[in-house]
Design a protein around this motif. Structure first.
Motif, PDB file in Angstrom:
ATOM      1  N   GLN A 298       8.632 -55.091  -3.235  1.00 18.71           N
ATOM      2  CA  GLN A 298       9.472 -54.727  -5.288  1.00 18.71           C
ATOM      3  C   GLN A 298       8.355 -52.746  -4.489  1.00 18.71           C
ATOM      4  OE1 GLN A 298       9.331 -57.295  -7.065  1.00 18.71           O
ATOM      5  NE2 GLN A 298       9.587 -55.879  -8.602  1.00 18.71           N
ATOM      6  N   PHE A 299       9.780 -52.125  -5.610  1.00 22.26           N
ATOM      7  CA  PHE A 299      10.120 -51.119  -5.449  1.00 22.26           C
ATOM      8  C   PHE A 299      10.086 -50.659  -7.107  1.00 22.26           C
ATOM      9  CE2 PHE A 299      13.058 -47.554  -5.935  1.00 22.26           C
ATOM     10  CZ  PHE A 299      12.371 -46.444  -6.155  1.00 22.26           C
ATOM     11  N   TYR A 300       8.895 -50.159  -7.639  1.00 25.04           N
ATOM     12  CA  TYR A 300       8.620 -49.774  -8.453  1.00 25.04           C
ATOM     13  C   TYR A 300       8.194 -48.659  -8.840  1.00 25.04           C
ATOM     14  CZ  TYR A 300       5.538 -50.126 -12.863  1.00 25.04           C
ATOM     15  OH  TYR A 300       5.096 -50.078 -14.495  1.00 25.04           O
ATOM     16  N   THR A 301       8.940 -47.812 -10.514  1.00 23.43           N
ATOM     17  CA  THR A 301       8.982 -46.446 -10.702  1.00 23.43           C
ATOM     18  C   THR A 301       7.978 -46.239 -11.713  1.00 23.43           C
ATOM     19  OG1 THR A 301      11.174 -46.741 -11.582  1.00 23.43           O
ATOM     20  CG2 THR A 301      11.089 -45.795  -9.132  1.00 23.43           C
ATOM     21  N   SER A 302       7.088 -47.410 -12.092  1.00 22.13           N
ATOM     22  CA  SER A 302       6.315 -46.925 -13.491  1.00 22.13           C
ATOM     23  C   SER A 302       6.983 -46.890 -14.516  1.00 22.13           C
ATOM     24  CB  SER A 302       5.363 -45.562 -13.261  1.00 22.13           C
ATOM     25  OG  SER A 302       4.945 -45.668 -11.788  1.00 22.13           O
ATOM     26  N   ASN A 303       7.483 -47.825 -14.760  1.00 25.36           N
ATOM     27  CA  ASN A 303       8.377 -47.674 -16.004  1.00 25.36           C
ATOM     28  C   ASN A 303       7.437 -48.002 -17.295  1.00 25.36           C
ATOM     29  OD1 ASN A 303      10.062 -48.080 -14.300  1.00 25.36           O
ATOM     30  ND2 ASN A 303      10.555 -49.607 -14.288  1.00 25.36           N
ATOM     31  N   SER A 304       6.522 -48.489 -17.046  1.00 31.09           N
ATOM     32  CA  SER A 304       5.486 -49.875 -17.873  1.00 31.09           C
ATOM     33  C   SER A 304       4.244 -48.471 -18.264  1.00 31.09           C
ATOM     34  CB  SER A 304       5.275 -50.675 -17.711  1.00 31.09           C
ATOM     35  OG  SER A 304       6.083 -51.478 -17.212  1.00 31.09           O
ATOM     36  N   ILE A 305       4.503 -47.773 -17.243  1.00 33.91           N
ATOM     37  CA  ILE A 305       3.336 -46.139 -17.944  1.00 33.91           C
ATOM     38  C   ILE A 305       3.700 -45.903 -19.741  1.00 33.91           C
ATOM     39  CG2 ILE A 305       1.960 -44.445 -16.973  1.00 33.91           C
ATOM     40  CD1 ILE A 305       1.497 -45.151 -14.594  1.00 33.91           C
ATOM     41  N   PRO A 306       2.458 -45.693 -20.187  1.00 30.73           N
ATOM     42  CA  PRO A 306       3.761 -44.746 -21.229  1.00 30.73           C
ATOM     43  C   PRO A 306       3.871 -43.266 -20.810  1.00 30.73           C
ATOM     44  CG  PRO A 306       1.260 -45.598 -21.667  1.00 30.73           C
ATOM     45  CD  PRO A 306       1.178 -45.569 -19.991  1.00 30.73           C
ATOM     46  N   GLU A 307       4.879 -43.558 -22.082  1.00 30.01           N
ATOM     47  CA  GLU A 307       6.333 -41.969 -22.164  1.00 30.01           C
ATOM     48  C   GLU A 307       5.240 -40.843 -22.468  1.00 30.01           C
ATOM     49  OE1 GLU A 307      10.166 -42.818 -23.251  1.00 30.01           O
ATOM     50  OE2 GLU A 307       9.051 -44.387 -24.755  1.00 30.01           O
ATOM     51  N   HIS A 308       5.934 -39.613 -21.822  1.00 30.64           N
ATOM     52  CA  HIS A 308       5.625 -38.657 -21.909  1.00 30.64           C
ATOM     53  C   HIS A 308       5.931 -38.194 -23.527  1.00 30.64           C
ATOM     54  CE1 HIS A 308       5.387 -34.277 -22.148  1.00 30.64           C
ATOM     55  NE2 HIS A 308       4.685 -34.020 -21.213  1.00 30.64           N
ATOM     56  N   PRO A 309       4.697 -37.551 -24.770  1.00 32.46           N
ATOM     57  CA  PRO A 309       4.886 -37.623 -25.769  1.00 32.46           C
ATOM     58  C   PRO A 309       6.041 -36.725 -26.097  1.00 32.46           C
ATOM     59  CG  PRO A 309       2.380 -36.991 -25.188  1.00 32.46           C
ATOM     60  CD  PRO A 309       3.048 -36.674 -23.577  1.00 32.46           C
ATOM     61  N   ASN A 310       6.677 -35.542 -25.281  1.00 30.75           N
ATOM     62  CA  ASN A 310       7.688 -35.029 -25.403  1.00 30.75           C
ATOM     63  C   ASN A 310       9.358 -36.425 -25.347  1.00 30.75           C
ATOM     64  OD1 ASN A 310       6.811 -32.943 -25.849  1.00 30.75           O
ATOM     65  ND2 ASN A 310       7.626 -31.621 -23.606  1.00 30.75           N
ATOM     66  N   ASP A 311       9.314 -37.492 -24.455  1.00 32.43           N
ATOM     67  CA  ASP A 311      10.248 -38.551 -24.633  1.00 32.43           C
ATOM     68  C   ASP A 311       9.972 -39.691 -25.219  1.00 32.43           C
ATOM     69  OD1 ASP A 311      10.928 -37.176 -22.297  1.00 32.43           O
ATOM     70  OD2 ASP A 311       9.774 -37.646 -20.707  1.00 32.43           O
ATOM     71  N   PHE A 312       9.004 -39.779 -26.444  1.00 30.68           N
ATOM     72  CA  PHE A 312       8.918 -40.685 -26.816  1.00 30.68           C
ATOM     73  C   PHE A 312       9.208 -40.623 -28.343  1.00 30.68           C
ATOM     74  CE2 PHE A 312       5.241 -42.935 -29.922  1.00 30.68           C
ATOM     75  CZ  PHE A 312       5.506 -44.478 -29.248  1.00 30.68           C
ATOM     76  N   LYS A 313      10.222 -41.532 -28.371  1.00 25.71           N
ATOM     77  CA  LYS A 313      10.546 -41.613 -30.013  1.00 25.71           C
ATOM     78  C   LYS A 313       9.940 -42.317 -31.109  1.00 25.71           C
ATOM     79  CE  LYS A 313      14.109 -40.062 -26.956  1.00 25.71           C
ATOM     80  NZ  LYS A 313      14.379 -38.788 -27.055  1.00 25.71           N
ATOM     81  N   GLY A 314       9.026 -42.563 -31.092  1.00 21.72           N
ATOM     82  CA  GLY A 314       8.123 -43.493 -32.233  1.00 21.72           C
ATOM     83  C   GLY A 314       6.715 -42.265 -32.253  1.00 21.72           C
TER      84      GLY A 314
END
Length: 375
Positions: A298-314
């Motif tokens: 299983q190749f996993y790229t940490s997609n579910s770890i919280p986003e960096h504040p600079n990338d977070f749209k909410g």
């Protein structure tokens, strides 16, 4: 610290931390074990979750850094946000569709912890227990008894994992399981890597060149449950047989924010270790190669770890923060995993590799991390 007279590895034991067991109320001591080589490579494993907490290695300039995500204490590993950092995952890694398995005509309902499905062993998998330990030279043997119907799985299962660092900077671990009843076993280690250093973030992960020895992947539905169909990688974004710079492909996965897919390893036999995957970080020169006897990774790229504040749209006030070793902040795409294992949900698909462990049989899963530097 005890030197091994046969090689250049030192190996020592100490206490990592304590925690209070939520079931018994007792205070539990978590032990840590550390291997150190004369070349600057070191590895640390703790008994809680049979977890790899640290892998340190030099870069091409001799600068040593830790290349796996983790925490400094048990508070971090007990944090509900902990995404299985470095843990041994079981009794069944990955997903089980609709939290249900059938063995020899008998259906068992497993704990559901991912909506209506099961992920990584259920509510309290192997990653959330303190394993027994035994030291044999510079080998660490951790063991755990998973009792009949724990998380819904049949049979008493005795699992061991043996860890060892060699002179050649190869970190080996070896899973073995036996069962008193026919059951489903599929273990893995869930280490998260960033060869630039565990706190260097997605910017450095995107520079890694990734290759995986697989000519197909398992098709999944909207819940990432396998459909049973195998998809050729040729001509797709999943063709990593020729190394690709991760940053050029990670944002192109249809319907996903990165890779979280099982790759079907190209090999002649699953009884012998074969090349699984390679990661190379050109700026540091660090290279990780993975070898195993398992049919999938299983190749996993940490997609579910919280986003960096600079990338977070909410609303940034609602953004979760995952703080790791040394106060490092871990964010989405800041690491990647190579989880060697059987295909996900294999027990529910007749065309997948065999998944049932019968009494008298031995589940045996071997893994080798080769750590080296390109000058």
């Amino acid at each position: 610290m005890t030197p091994n007279p046969r090689n250049n590895i030192t190996f020592d034991e100490d206490e990592f931390d304590k925690y209070t067991d939520s079931d018994t109320g007792t205070i539990v001591s978590v032990r840590k074990f550390t291997w150190r080589s004369t070349s600057g490579v070191s590895v640390q494993v703790i008994t809680y979750g049979a977890t790899i907490t640290s892998i340190k290695m030099p870069d091409k300039n001799g600068v040593i850094d830790d290349i796996v995500m983790g925490f400094d204490n048990m508070q971090g590993y007990l944090n509900p946000l902990n995404p299985y950092f470095g843990a041994t995952v079981g009794r069944v890694a990955n997903r089980i569709g609709f939290a249900r398995i059938t063995i020899d005509g008998q259906t068992f309902h497993i704990s559901a912890n991912l909506g209506q499905h099961t992920l990584h062993g259920g509510l309290k998998g192997f990653d959330k227990v303190n394993w027994n330990h035994y030291v044999n030279g510079n080998k660490l043997v951790l063991s755990y008894l998973s009792k009949d119907l724990e998380e819904g799985f049949p049979g008493d299962v005795v699992s061991t994992v043996t860890f060892e660092l060699t002179d050649e900077n190869r970190f080996l671990y070896d899973f073995k399981c036996t069962s008193t009843k026919p059951t489903y076993v599929n273990l893995t280690n869930h280490s998260y890597f960033n060869l630039a250093g565990h706190g260097s973030g997605a910017t450095e992960v995107y520079k890694h060149e990734i290759s995986i020895n697989a000519d197909s992947t398992t098709e999944v539905d909207k819940d990432s449950i396998p459909t049973g169909k195998l998809l050729p990688v040729s001509g797709t974004i999943f063709d990593l047989r020729i190394p690709k710079v991760l940053g050029t492909v990670i944002h192109m996965i249809p319907g996903y924010s990165g890779y979280d897919h099982n790759f079907c390893i190209t090999k002649g036999t699953i009884q012998e270790n074969t090349f699984i995957a390679r990661a190379y970080h050109p700026p540091s020169g660090r290279i990780l190669e993975v070898y195993s006897n398992q049919p999938g990774v299983q190749f996993y790229t940490s997609n579910s770890i919280p986003e960096h504040p600079n990338d977070f749209k909410g609303d940034k006030r609602k953004l979760a923060v995952l703080t790791g070793k040394g106060g490092a902040r871990y964010y989405k795409h800041g690491s990647f995993c190579f989880e060697t294992q059987n295909y996900p949900d294999a027990i529910n698909h007749n065309n997948f590799p065999p998944a049932i462990l019968y009494p008298g049989q031995l589940y045996h899963h071997t893994v080798e991390y080769r750590l080296f530097v390109e000058q």
